[in-house]
Design a protein around this motif. Structure first.
Motif, mmCIF file in Angstrom:
data_model
loop_
_atom_site.group_PDB
_atom_site.id
_atom_site.type_symbol
_atom_site.label_atom_id
_atom_site.label_comp_id
_atom_site.label_asym_id
_atom_site.label_seq_id
_atom_site.Cartn_x
_atom_site.Cartn_y
_atom_site.Cartn_z
ATOM 1 N N ALA A 31 3.456 6.253 7.995
ATOM 2 C CA ALA A 31 2.537 5.281 7.391
ATOM 3 C C ALA A 31 1.225 5.242 8.158
ATOM 4 N N ILE A 32 1.306 5.182 9.473
ATOM 5 C CA ILE A 32 0.104 5.127 10.302
ATOM 6 C C ILE A 32 -0.706 6.409 10.155
ATOM 7 N N ALA A 33 -0.021 7.548 10.205
ATOM 8 C CA ALA A 33 -0.707 8.837 10.116
ATOM 9 C C ALA A 33 -1.416 9.017 8.782
ATOM 10 N N ARG A 34 -0.876 8.399 7.726
ATOM 11 C CA ARG A 34 -1.433 8.608 6.393
ATOM 12 C C ARG A 34 -2.329 7.463 5.932
ATOM 13 N N GLY A 35 -2.613 6.513 6.828
ATOM 14 C CA GLY A 35 -3.614 5.500 6.516
ATOM 15 C C GLY A 35 -3.094 4.226 5.908
ATOM 16 N N ALA A 36 -1.792 3.978 5.969
ATOM 17 C CA ALA A 36 -1.257 2.715 5.460
ATOM 18 C C ALA A 36 -1.418 1.633 6.521
ATOM 19 N N PHE A 37 -1.656 0.407 6.067
ATOM 20 C CA PHE A 37 -1.843 -0.686 7.032
ATOM 21 C C PHE A 37 -1.283 -2.013 6.540
ATOM 22 N N GLY A 38 -0.571 -2.011 5.435
ATOM 23 C CA GLY A 38 -0.006 -3.242 4.892
ATOM 24 C C GLY A 38 1.149 -2.929 3.965
ATOM 25 N N SER A 39 1.645 -3.972 3.313
ATOM 26 C CA SER A 39 2.783 -3.835 2.400
ATOM 27 C C SER A 39 2.583 -4.748 1.198
ATOM 28 N N PRO A 40 2.733 -4.187 -0.008
ATOM 29 C CA PRO A 40 3.117 -2.823 -0.355
ATOM 30 C C PRO A 40 1.945 -1.856 -0.257
ATOM 31 N N PHE A 41 2.256 -0.605 0.039
ATOM 32 C CA PHE A 41 1.236 0.431 0.158
ATOM 33 C C PHE A 41 1.764 1.676 -0.544
#
Length: 199
Positions: free
Chosen positions: A163-173
């Protein structure tokens, strides 16, 4: 075939408020989904976010208003202060991971059943009985709640790193196969239009 990686926390009210809309979109667009439960507090810590309880009162108040508005829009019942929140999200996440690996049931229905248990039914999603009930409701073997725990822990940790590597920072993503990112259940219509080639 289009694909969606779905990063989420089983503690997230906004993941609950997504209902089964993601699954409806995927069915309509012929897309596959990989469910990737993750540790949202660890994600916040590593991507500049703040846990809800530590946010400024104005942000907490806005969040509460928005949750109730979205609940009314979706028709999904919602408790702003669930009896068992926060709780340990790992057991429910491991069960989702085990179910996805085992197959034979409906993973989307399982995710929603767990989220509904927390946010609408005031049940503790860390409890074995609650998890087993959700597994059974979604067509899975309830013993998956206590199987593959080591693999579940490893995948849960790797989901966070991905998630971090692909740019996610919240939920849902939601991240599509062409790396388009959509944050929040209120962006599901945009995800749908993207899969349709409109945006």
């Amino acid at each position: 075939m289009p694909h969606i990686d779905y990063f989420f926390s089983t503690l997230s009210p906004f993941s609950y408020l997504a209902g089964l809309r993601l699954e409806e979109i995927a069915a309509e667009r012929g897309a596959t989904i990989t469910y990737k439960p993750m540790d949202i507090i660890a994600l916040f810590a590593r991507t500049g976010g703040t846990p809800p309880a530590q946010r400024h009162p104005s942000r907490q108040e806005y969040r509460a208003q928005e949750i109730l508005r979205q609940s009314k829009k979706t028709g999904l019942p919602m408790s702003l202060a669930p009896t068992f929140w926060p709780t340990n999200p790992a057991p429910s996440s491991y069960a989702i991971i085990a179910a996805q690996r085992a197959g034979g049931g409906n993973v989307g229905a399982l995710v929603h059943a767990i989220l509904r248990a927390c946010w609408a039914e005031n049940r503790d999603i860390a409890e074995d009985g609650v998890i087993r009930g959700a597994l059974e409701e979604a067509g899975f073997d309830p013993t998956l709640a206590s199987s593959g725990l080591l693999a579940g822990a490893e995948i849960y940790a790797s989901n966070l790193e991905e998630a971090i590597a692909r740019g996610a920072f919240g939920s849902p993503f939601y991240i599509t196969g062409d790396e388009q990112r959509f944050w929040g259940q209120d962006r599901l219509d945009d995800l749908d239009r993207h899969l349709a080639g409109e945006i």
